[in-house]
Enzyme design. Structure first.
Site, PDB file in Angstrom:
ATOM      1  N   TYR A 162       0.865  -1.190   0.000  1.00 49.50           N
ATOM      2  CA  TYR A 162       0.000   0.000   0.000  1.00 49.50           C
ATOM      3  C   TYR A 162       0.895   1.230   0.000  1.00 49.50           C
ATOM      4  O   TYR A 162       1.689   1.422   0.923  1.00 49.50           O
ATOM      5  CB  TYR A 162      -0.867  -0.057   1.272  1.00 49.50           C
ATOM      6  CG  TYR A 162      -1.791   1.107   1.510  1.00 49.50           C
ATOM      7  CD1 TYR A 162      -1.383   2.195   2.266  1.00 49.50           C
ATOM      8  CD2 TYR A 162      -3.105   1.085   1.048  1.00 49.50           C
ATOM      9  CE1 TYR A 162      -2.243   3.249   2.529  1.00 49.50           C
ATOM     10  CE2 TYR A 162      -3.982   2.135   1.308  1.00 49.50           C
ATOM     11  CZ  TYR A 162      -3.544   3.215   2.056  1.00 49.50           C
ATOM     12  OH  TYR A 162      -4.416   4.249   2.320  1.00 49.50           O
ATOM     13  N   CYS A 163       0.793   2.056  -1.034  1.00 53.30           N
ATOM     14  CA  CYS A 163       1.726   3.184  -1.176  1.00 53.30           C
ATOM     15  C   CYS A 163       1.004   4.523  -1.106  1.00 53.30           C
ATOM     16  O   CYS A 163       0.438   4.988  -2.104  1.00 53.30           O
ATOM     17  CB  CYS A 163       2.459   3.079  -2.514  1.00 53.30           C
ATOM     18  SG  CYS A 163       3.275   1.492  -2.728  1.00 53.30           S
ATOM     19  N   GLY A 280      -7.975  -1.088   7.714  1.00 57.03           N
ATOM     20  CA  GLY A 280      -6.582  -1.283   8.098  1.00 57.03           C
ATOM     21  C   GLY A 280      -6.360  -0.938   9.548  1.00 57.03           C
ATOM     22  O   GLY A 280      -5.589  -1.587  10.253  1.00 57.03           O
ATOM     23  N   GLU A 402      -0.558   3.801   9.619  1.00 58.52           N
ATOM     24  CA  GLU A 402      -1.981   3.753   9.255  1.00 58.52           C
ATOM     25  C   GLU A 402      -2.721   4.941   9.852  1.00 58.52           C
ATOM     26  O   GLU A 402      -3.902   4.870  10.163  1.00 58.52           O
ATOM     27  CB  GLU A 402      -2.604   2.406   9.704  1.00 58.52           C
ATOM     28  CG  GLU A 402      -1.850   1.210   9.151  1.00 58.52           C
ATOM     29  CD  GLU A 402      -2.707   0.156   8.476  1.00 58.52           C
ATOM     30  OE1 GLU A 402      -3.932   0.341   8.374  1.00 58.52           O
ATOM     31  OE2 GLU A 402      -2.138  -0.858   8.048  1.00 58.52           O
TER      32      GLU A 402
END
Lengths: 420, 254
Positions: A162-163, A280, A402
């Site tokens: 995940y970028c 997330g 996150e």
């Protein structure tokens, strides 16, 4: 010590294990201990959820816990173990079954990650990030994209990253600079992402980049595959924890990505990113829960065994009270995380805020729990021979990524103070 | 041949739990204690499912005798790949007195009723360590038995069983139908997968009462007292070999 008869008898028959290649290392009991105590994580679950939890605990005990220290010290990315987990359905837990996912709820997912985390926080956290990416493609992708990417991700034939974060934009994620210029049938990406979990070793990169003007509305979401010319990686970062997953910068230099790889429409990227993060955050909080649960059990076991001043530490009132506080914070965190998972599943109005509250509370409290557990071990807690220090090191970062816990406070206060 | 295999699964106290004896010494504490499927029963289920995957048998039926909670154990078997379950309801005093004799009568009755080709059980349960149910079931059915199996191979109408015995390994061939009991090294039980756990929800568990099978549950045994094993005593250090021999003679050991 009370009856150990059956085990002793089995040992006498010359067997080195009971089933599934158990190796008797001391912290394996964390997953198998069935004490009817207040912190038992199976309370309040349906029979089916207890089954999921049992599989996850078994997997954590047999396949992860025996290796957690080695993975940390040698910085091994345990591809084979994760693929085994994927075979059980852990590769796309809340991805729809038509593309290979398990189609379970957010609560089921939280329960599973909490259990897996007792075996290795770092690996479970990566698995949760991978799941988040698979879900984003499943939910916002069109038929071709879902069929192209999801099955391989669910089986962990391919791994995802995940970028979002960049060297210049962390908490202020909407100010990201990686640009994606439209050139006919493809975008040209330029820029770099920082602190990408799995970066360099993973195959599918879900990248948030700027296709339009400033702010969140100018951001789109592109899926970039490893091997695309113009995609390169920085050096592997040396971290305090999360060492079973590599962390690298992801660099784009005139990297051409087909328009067909864009999830949703232009300008939808930030929204996709944030929706991914809601889940997330629950996942990361769940990983913290698992670590805290394991640590409380380790601390409890230590208190019962260690003697000072002529008696076992468990007779010391200060330590009894401390343990009680740790257990209380653990259960409180767990309840908040599970409620947030339920709210997200039902798309409740308070879901986003609740997820932020759960992430904030659980990651902070669970870190304190693990830290206290380390303290209770005395000098031994500081040695790498004992698992508790790894739990502390591994979950420290949950308070940061996150969405930092400060950003969580922003989200919550905004909800409280907005006029409506 | 029906191609049907009956697998007995027992709900026991989880092997990792620290057992505590009840204050009145009538038994061990089971209330609120974590229970799970007997490890040897897991191995039995795994073997049955493997046979089905090899297409050597057609259906795996998981059976458990006990109270409502026994259904959890049957569900675990279903999640591992069993096709359907039979819950033989035994509660209260009957359950407390349930032992190998009663269970083997139940299994024998079910084996006949279900026209089973094979009955696979764990070699023993980790709570009572009786190691009797398989043998008794075979006797009641007048079927051959292959106990302590560490290898099972179906060949035409016979089964080749490698048994773990005190002297080593013994290979025998038994006619079908037969009763087999699983030993530790027969296989490594699989993890249930998430999809299988969900599929298991839809599989049927039939409810049966022992009376329906014409089984009398009266026990011939009465538990008088349950005690913890004696605490380990400290040893004694001696200086010379002569001292050691002397002490051993004193203790009547040599």
């Amino acid at each position: 010590m009370a009856t150990v008869g059956p085990l002793a008898r089995i040992a006498r028959l010359g067997c080195s294990h009971i089933c599934r290649n158990h190796r008797l290392i001391f912290n394996r009991n964390v997953q198998r201990r069935g004490i009817a105590s207040c912190i038992d994580p199976s309370y309040g679950l349906t029979d089916e959820q207890k089954e999921f939890q049992k599989v996850a605990f078994d997997f954590a005990a047999n396949e992860m816990a025996p290796h957690m220290a080695e993975w940390d010290q040698k910085e091994i990315f345990p591809v084979e173990t994760m693929r085994k987990a994927a075979q059980l359905g852990f590769g796309g837990i809340y991805v729809q079954p038509d593309v290979g996912g398990s189609g379970l709820s957010r609560l089921d997912t939280s329960i599973i990650f909490e259990a897996l985390s007792t075996g290795c926080v770092s690996t479970t956290a990566y698995i949760s990030i991978h799941n988040m990416c698979a879900w984003m493609i499943d939910t916002f992708g069109n038929t071709e994209q879902r069929e192209k990417f999801c099955p391989d991700l669910c089986s962990m034939e391919k791994f995802a990253s995940y970028c979002l974060t960049e060297p210049g934009s962390g908490s202020d994620a909407a100010s990201l600079l990686t640009s994606a210029q439209l050139k006919g049938d493809h975008y040209l990406l330029n820029g770099s992402k920082a602190f990408i979990s799995g970066g360099g070793d993973t195959d599918v990169y879900v990248v948030m980049c700027r296709t339009g003007g400033k702010g969140p509305k100018g951001i789109s979401c592109l899926v970039v595959e490893k091997g695309t010319p113009g995609l390169s990686f920085g050096k592997k970062e040396k971290k305090v924890g999360w060492n079973s997953q590599p962390t690298r910068a992801v660099i784009f230099e005139d990297c051409a990505v087909p328009v067909a790889n864009r999830l949703g429409v232009e300008g939808q990227g930030f929204n996709i990113a944030m929706k991914g993060l809601n889940g997330g955050r629950i996942n990361i909080a769940s990983c913290s829960l698992g670590a805290a649960h394991a640590s409380v059990q380790l601390a409890r076991d230590h208190l019962l065994v260690r003697k000072q001043f002529g008696e076992s530490l468990s007779n010391n009132q200060f330590l009894q009270f401390k343990l009680a506080e740790m257990a209380t914070k653990l259960v409180a965190s767990r309840l908040l995380v599970r409620e947030a998972a339920t709210a997200l599943q039902e798309n409740r109005a308070d879901a986003v805020t609740l997820c932020s509250m759960a992430k904030l509370f659980a990651t902070d409290e669970c870190f304190n729990v693990c830290n206290q557990a380390l303290q209770m071990h005395g000098g031994y807690g500081y040695l790498k021979d004992y698992a508790v220090q790894q739990f502390v090191r591994d979950i420290r970062v949950h308070q940061i990524l996150e969405g930092t816990n400060e950003v969580m406070r922003m989200i919550i206060s905004r909800n409280l103070l907005s006029e409506s | 041949m029906s191609g049907r295999v009956l697998v007995g699964v027992k709900r026991v106290i989880d092997y990792a739990v620290k057992i505590r004896v009840k204050p009145d010494n009538s038994g061990v504490v089971t209330d609120g204690v974590k229970h799970s499927m007997n490890p040897f029963c897991e191995i039995a289920v795994e073997e049955a499912v493997k046979l089905k995957e090899k297409k050597l048998i057609k259906e795996v039926v998981a059976v458990s005798c006990g109270p409502q909670q026994s259904q959890e154990t049957i569900r675990t078997a279903l999640a591992m790949g069993a096709d359907r379950g039979i819950h033989v309801e035994v509660t209260g005093k009957d359950y407390e007195n349930l032992g190998p004799l009663q269970v083997s009568k139940i299994l024998a009755a079910l084996a006949k009723k279900e026209d089973a080709q094979l009955v696979i059980l764990g070699k023993q349960a980790i709570d009572d360590d009786c190691n009797q149910t398989g043998q008794m079931t075979a006797a009641l059915l007048d079927w051959p038995q292959g106990t302590f199996a560490s290898e099972v191979a179906l060949e035409a109408d016979k089964i080749k069983v490698v048994r773990e015995i005190d002297g080593g390994l013994e290979t025998i061939k038994v006619n079908t139908p037969a009763v087999l009991t699983a030993d530790l090294r027969l296989n490594t039980p699989r993890y249930a997968t998430l999809p299988n756990i969900m599929k298991a929800k839809k599989k049927k568990i039939a409810n049966v009462k022992p009376a329906d099978l014409g089984v009398d549950l009266t026990s011939r045994l009465e538990v008088l007292r349950v005690e913890e094993p004696p605490q380990r005593q400290a040893g004694v250090k001696v200086e010379t070999v002569d001292d050691l021999v002397g002490k051993l003679k004193e203790a009547g050991r040599i």
